[in-house]
Write a protein that holds these residues in place. Structure first.
Motif, PDB file in Angstrom:
ATOM      1  N   ASP A 188       0.867  -1.114   0.193  1.00 46.31           N
ATOM      2  CA  ASP A 188       0.122  -0.021   0.020  1.00 46.31           C
ATOM      3  C   ASP A 188       0.896   1.403   0.212  1.00 46.31           C
ATOM      4  OD1 ASP A 188      -2.545  -1.233  -0.322  1.00 46.31           O
ATOM      5  OD2 ASP A 188      -2.945  -1.218   1.930  1.00 46.31           O
ATOM      6  N   THR A 189       2.150   1.187  -0.082  1.00 53.29           N
ATOM      7  CA  THR A 189       2.693   2.506  -0.361  1.00 53.29           C
ATOM      8  C   THR A 189       3.295   2.593  -1.822  1.00 53.29           C
ATOM      9  OG1 THR A 189       5.288   1.427  -0.072  1.00 53.29           O
ATOM     10  CG2 THR A 189       3.894   2.154   1.959  1.00 53.29           C
ATOM     11  N   ILE A 190       3.656   3.895  -2.143  1.00 52.79           N
ATOM     12  CA  ILE A 190       3.998   3.917  -3.683  1.00 52.79           C
ATOM     13  C   ILE A 190       4.899   5.320  -3.638  1.00 52.79           C
ATOM     14  CG2 ILE A 190       1.966   5.770  -4.343  1.00 52.79           C
ATOM     15  CD1 ILE A 190       1.635   4.594  -6.780  1.00 52.79           C
ATOM     16  N   VAL A 191       5.979   5.362  -4.576  1.00 53.47           N
ATOM     17  CA  VAL A 191       6.610   6.365  -4.785  1.00 53.47           C
ATOM     18  C   VAL A 191       6.432   7.574  -5.905  1.00 53.47           C
ATOM     19  CG1 VAL A 191       9.107   7.098  -5.230  1.00 53.47           C
ATOM     20  CG2 VAL A 191       8.609   4.679  -3.993  1.00 53.47           C
ATOM     21  N   THR A 192       6.089   8.472  -5.409  1.00 56.32           N
ATOM     22  CA  THR A 192       5.837   9.715  -6.279  1.00 56.32           C
ATOM     23  C   THR A 192       7.022  10.208  -6.678  1.00 56.32           C
ATOM     24  OG1 THR A 192       5.468  11.125  -4.206  1.00 56.32           O
ATOM     25  CG2 THR A 192       3.636  10.068  -5.202  1.00 56.32           C
ATOM     26  N   GLY A 193       7.165  10.908  -7.786  1.00 60.90           N
ATOM     27  CA  GLY A 193       8.220  11.872  -8.109  1.00 60.90           C
ATOM     28  C   GLY A 193       9.422  11.069  -8.681  1.00 60.90           C
ATOM     29  N   ARG A 194       9.282   9.744  -8.903  1.00 62.02           N
ATOM     30  CA  ARG A 194      10.432   9.006  -9.333  1.00 62.02           C
ATOM     31  C   ARG A 194      10.878   9.616 -10.670  1.00 62.02           C
ATOM     32  NH1 ARG A 194      13.020   5.215  -6.290  1.00 62.02           N
ATOM     33  NH2 ARG A 194      11.773   3.417  -5.581  1.00 62.02           N
ATOM     34  N   ILE A 195       9.843   9.998 -11.552  1.00 60.79           N
ATOM     35  CA  ILE A 195      10.317  10.711 -12.976  1.00 60.79           C
ATOM     36  C   ILE A 195      10.645  12.066 -12.898  1.00 60.79           C
ATOM     37  CG2 ILE A 195       9.492  10.921 -15.415  1.00 60.79           C
ATOM     38  CD1 ILE A 195       7.505   8.416 -14.773  1.00 60.79           C
ATOM     39  N   ALA A 196       9.717  12.764 -11.915  1.00 61.54           N
ATOM     40  CA  ALA A 196       9.733  14.150 -11.891  1.00 61.54           C
ATOM     41  C   ALA A 196      10.914  14.672 -11.310  1.00 61.54           C
ATOM     42  CB  ALA A 196       8.465  14.852 -11.459  1.00 61.54           C
ATOM     43  N   GLY A 197      11.528  14.033 -10.430  1.00 58.87           N
ATOM     44  CA  GLY A 197      12.857  14.460  -9.624  1.00 58.87           C
ATOM     45  C   GLY A 197      12.862  14.122  -8.218  1.00 58.87           C
ATOM     46  N   THR A 198      12.129  14.189  -7.358  1.00 56.27           N
ATOM     47  CA  THR A 198      12.353  13.769  -5.941  1.00 56.27           C
ATOM     48  C   THR A 198      11.310  12.665  -5.555  1.00 56.27           C
ATOM     49  OG1 THR A 198      12.683  16.368  -5.684  1.00 56.27           O
ATOM     50  CG2 THR A 198      12.634  14.900  -3.611  1.00 56.27           C
ATOM     51  N   PRO A 199      11.988  11.560  -5.456  1.00 53.63           N
ATOM     52  CA  PRO A 199      11.204  10.391  -5.051  1.00 53.63           C
ATOM     53  C   PRO A 199      10.658  10.303  -3.594  1.00 53.63           C
ATOM     54  CG  PRO A 199      13.297   9.807  -5.887  1.00 53.63           C
ATOM     55  CD  PRO A 199      13.348  11.196  -5.924  1.00 53.63           C
ATOM     56  N   VAL A 200       9.319  10.209  -3.222  1.00 56.99           N
ATOM     57  CA  VAL A 200       8.833  10.227  -2.046  1.00 56.99           C
ATOM     58  C   VAL A 200       7.895   9.282  -1.741  1.00 56.99           C
ATOM     59  CG1 VAL A 200       7.530  11.696  -0.383  1.00 56.99           C
ATOM     60  CG2 VAL A 200       8.899  12.689  -1.648  1.00 56.99           C
ATOM     61  N   ARG A 201       8.301   8.435  -0.844  1.00 52.10           N
ATOM     62  CA  ARG A 201       7.176   6.999  -0.786  1.00 52.10           C
ATOM     63  C   ARG A 201       6.189   7.536   0.318  1.00 52.10           C
ATOM     64  NH1 ARG A 201       7.771   2.237  -1.755  1.00 52.10           N
ATOM     65  NH2 ARG A 201       9.805   1.935  -2.050  1.00 52.10           N
ATOM     66  N   ILE A 202       5.035   7.408  -0.170  1.00 55.47           N
ATOM     67  CA  ILE A 202       3.761   7.554   0.832  1.00 55.47           C
ATOM     68  C   ILE A 202       2.816   6.460   0.683  1.00 55.47           C
ATOM     69  CG2 ILE A 202       4.089  10.125   0.232  1.00 55.47           C
ATOM     70  CD1 ILE A 202       2.061  10.038  -1.756  1.00 55.47           C
ATOM     71  N   LEU A 203       1.771   6.617   1.489  1.00 53.28           N
ATOM     72  CA  LEU A 203       0.710   5.578   1.338  1.00 53.28           C
ATOM     73  C   LEU A 203      -0.118   6.148   0.133  1.00 53.28           C
ATOM     74  CD1 LEU A 203      -0.399   5.098   5.162  1.00 53.28           C
ATOM     75  CD2 LEU A 203       1.128   3.820   3.881  1.00 53.28           C
ATOM     76  N   LYS A 204      -0.505   4.822  -0.506  1.00 54.75           N
ATOM     77  CA  LYS A 204      -1.535   5.222  -1.790  1.00 54.75           C
ATOM     78  C   LYS A 204      -2.668   5.814  -1.199  1.00 54.75           C
ATOM     79  CE  LYS A 204       0.145   1.138  -4.382  1.00 54.75           C
ATOM     80  NZ  LYS A 204      -0.454  -0.394  -4.307  1.00 54.75           N
ATOM     81  N   ASN A 205      -3.187   6.905  -1.963  1.00 56.85           N
ATOM     82  CA  ASN A 205      -4.593   7.240  -1.963  1.00 56.85           C
ATOM     83  C   ASN A 205      -4.806   8.245  -3.000  1.00 56.85           C
ATOM     84  OD1 ASN A 205      -2.990   9.784  -1.729  1.00 56.85           O
ATOM     85  ND2 ASN A 205      -3.251  10.286   0.444  1.00 56.85           N
ATOM     86  N   THR A 206      -6.015   8.957  -2.804  1.00 62.22           N
ATOM     87  CA  THR A 206      -6.278   9.721  -4.060  1.00 62.22           C
ATOM     88  C   THR A 206      -5.137  10.515  -4.854  1.00 62.22           C
ATOM     89  OG1 THR A 206      -8.680   9.840  -3.260  1.00 62.22           O
ATOM     90  CG2 THR A 206      -7.975  11.253  -5.082  1.00 62.22           C
ATOM     91  N   MET A 207      -4.487  11.270  -3.774  1.00 61.12           N
ATOM     92  CA  MET A 207      -3.598  12.379  -4.521  1.00 61.12           C
ATOM     93  C   MET A 207      -2.157  11.431  -4.991  1.00 61.12           C
ATOM     94  SD  MET A 207      -0.381  13.698  -3.525  1.00 61.12           S
ATOM     95  CE  MET A 207      -0.007  13.253  -1.890  1.00 61.12           C
ATOM     96  N   ALA A 208      -1.831  10.511  -4.454  1.00 56.84           N
ATOM     97  CA  ALA A 208      -0.807   9.638  -4.974  1.00 56.84           C
ATOM     98  C   ALA A 208      -1.201   8.835  -6.375  1.00 56.84           C
ATOM     99  CB  ALA A 208      -0.369   8.450  -3.822  1.00 56.84           C
ATOM    100  N   ARG A 209      -2.022   8.512  -6.374  1.00 58.18           N
ATOM    101  CA  ARG A 209      -2.632   7.888  -7.683  1.00 58.18           C
ATOM    102  C   ARG A 209      -2.678   8.861  -8.758  1.00 58.18           C
ATOM    103  NH1 ARG A 209      -6.240   5.118  -4.307  1.00 58.18           N
ATOM    104  NH2 ARG A 209      -5.380   3.261  -3.903  1.00 58.18           N
ATOM    105  N   GLU A 210      -3.146  10.142  -8.451  1.00 56.13           N
ATOM    106  CA  GLU A 210      -3.409  11.130  -9.388  1.00 56.13           C
ATOM    107  C   GLU A 210      -2.172  11.748  -9.960  1.00 56.13           C
ATOM    108  OE1 GLU A 210      -6.226  13.567 -10.843  1.00 56.13           O
ATOM    109  OE2 GLU A 210      -7.137  11.655 -10.555  1.00 56.13           O
ATOM    110  N   TYR A 211      -1.245  11.777  -8.717  1.00 54.69           N
ATOM    111  CA  TYR A 211       0.224  12.335  -9.005  1.00 54.69           C
ATOM    112  C   TYR A 211       0.865  11.254  -9.939  1.00 54.69           C
ATOM    113  CZ  TYR A 211       4.985  13.967  -7.793  1.00 54.69           C
ATOM    114  OH  TYR A 211       6.112  14.802  -8.353  1.00 54.69           O
ATOM    115  N   VAL A 212       0.899  10.069  -9.697  1.00 56.80           N
ATOM    116  CA  VAL A 212       1.496   9.048 -10.445  1.00 56.80           C
ATOM    117  C   VAL A 212       1.310   9.044 -11.806  1.00 56.80           C
ATOM    118  CG1 VAL A 212       2.437   6.708 -10.738  1.00 56.80           C
ATOM    119  CG2 VAL A 212       2.444   7.881  -8.590  1.00 56.80           C
TER     120      VAL A 212
END
Ligand code: TUI
Length: 316
Positions: free
Chosen positions: A219-243
């Motif tokens: 249930d975690t996901i890394v946002t920002g792997r492509i965009a620059g700063t990878p940050v691991r957070i719990l999956k939610n609406t924001m995380a899915r939209e971001y990725v």
């Protein structure tokens, strides 16, 4: 391993366990609670002004007689001013994250601080050890928050082999099995963050704590792997939209819309859908809220049972 290198022996504390930075969460009271429970508490600078940080350091000193430290998040817009403050206040331990602390290290060492950079790779570890770091905190990508690529299992032995100073393992450690595994990999201590989110003393919103308890392994996901700063957070609406936007090639400005102030939304407002709930992959194994003292004791005191099981490896 030389015993003096072990974090608990070196600092004269009960457990070889250090608390992770945790921006916007680990204030003076929280750090003091960790230090009073026998670990090394840290005040996080992410989200604090220089003035607020000074207050938190004074508060922490008033709440504990035990050693504690400060984590300097190097992407902080006032990183230089904070670095000066840490030297002026003679903070006992300084950990750093999200960048290269080389430019501050001489000043901190002159002030008598122990300097422990958090790094995601053996090459950066070697550079900072050569520069005069006292300990290296090697953090695997299992961690919550800003992460590198290497897993703790692959990273720790390579860092241990690359440097002549003791190494603290971080990322993916939330119970005694993982703590002992880190020592098997050559670590002199461990750093934990996610398991402390689920503590009575942790000042995050109850919704954030509940989200950690509810999380399963995946249930975690890394946002920002492509965009620059990878940050691991719990999956939610924001995380899915971001990725999704990230995969579609959205530019940094557009993506910032999702992240701006999002950690504060999670920590203070308990907004578990639009907030950034930084947490590591161990979230899936955290099932209940405990006191910090219970969490640290469970991490360490149970080690004899596990070692007993391991004895079968000594048989011919
Ligand atoms: O720093 C962390 N974890 C963090 S910082 C943070 S606050 C934040 N929030 C949103 C976006 C960005 C930050 C939340 N979690 N862990 C330690 C860490 N350090 N991970 C990776 C690094 C790192 C990366 C590059 C350390 C050194 C480094 O060196 C670069 C160089 O050029 O030397």
């Amino acid at each position: 391993m030389n015993k003096e290198m072990r974090l608990d022996k070196r600092l004269g504390i009960k457990y070889p366990i250090i608390q992770g930075g945790m921006a916007n969460i680990a204030d003076g009271a929280f750090a003091a609670a960790v230090s009073n429970a026998g670990g090394l508490g840290l005040i996080a600078t992410g989200g604090l002004s220089v003035e607020r940080l000074e207050e938190e350091i004074d508060k922490c000193r008033s709440l504990t007689k035990n050693p504690f430290g400060v984590n300097l998040m190097l992407m902080h817009p006032q990183a230089s001013e904070i670095a000066d403050l840490l030297a002026a206040k003679k903070v006992e331990v300084i950990t750093t994250g999200a960048g290269n602390p080389s430019r501050f290290m001489d000043m901190w060492k002159e002030a008598g601080s122990l300097v422990m950079p958090v790094v995601p790779s053996a090459s950066i570890a070697k550079r900072l050890a050569d520069r005069g770091a006292d300990y290296i905190i090697a953090e695997g990508t299992e961690s919550g928050g800003h992460v590198g690529e290497m897993t703790t299992m692959a990273l720790i032995p390579q860092v241990v082999d690359a440097v002549d100073i003791p190494v603290i393992a971080a990322g993916g450690i939330a119970d005694v099995r993982q703590l002992l595994a880190a020592f098997c990999l050559g670590a002199a201590g461990v750093q934990v963050g996610t398991c402390l989110l689920a503590s009575k003393e942790c000042p995050i919103h109850d919704n954030y704590k509940q989200a950690v308890l509810d999380a399963r392994d995946n249930d975690t996901i890394v946002t920002g792997r492509i965009a620059g700063t990878p940050v691991r957070i719990l999956k939610n609406t924001m995380a899915r939209e971001y990725v999704k936007k990230e995969r579609e090639g959205a530019d940094k400005m557009e993506l910032e819309q999702y992240t701006l102030g999002s950690l504060r939304k999670a920590v203070f407002d308990g907004d578990t859908e639009n907030g950034s709930l930084m947490a590591g992959q161990v979230s899936g194994q955290i099932r209940e809220i405990k006191t910090i003292a219970e969490i640290l004791a469970d991490l360490y005191e149970e080690r004899f049972g596990i070692l007993e099981q391991m004895k079968s490896f000594l048989d011919a």
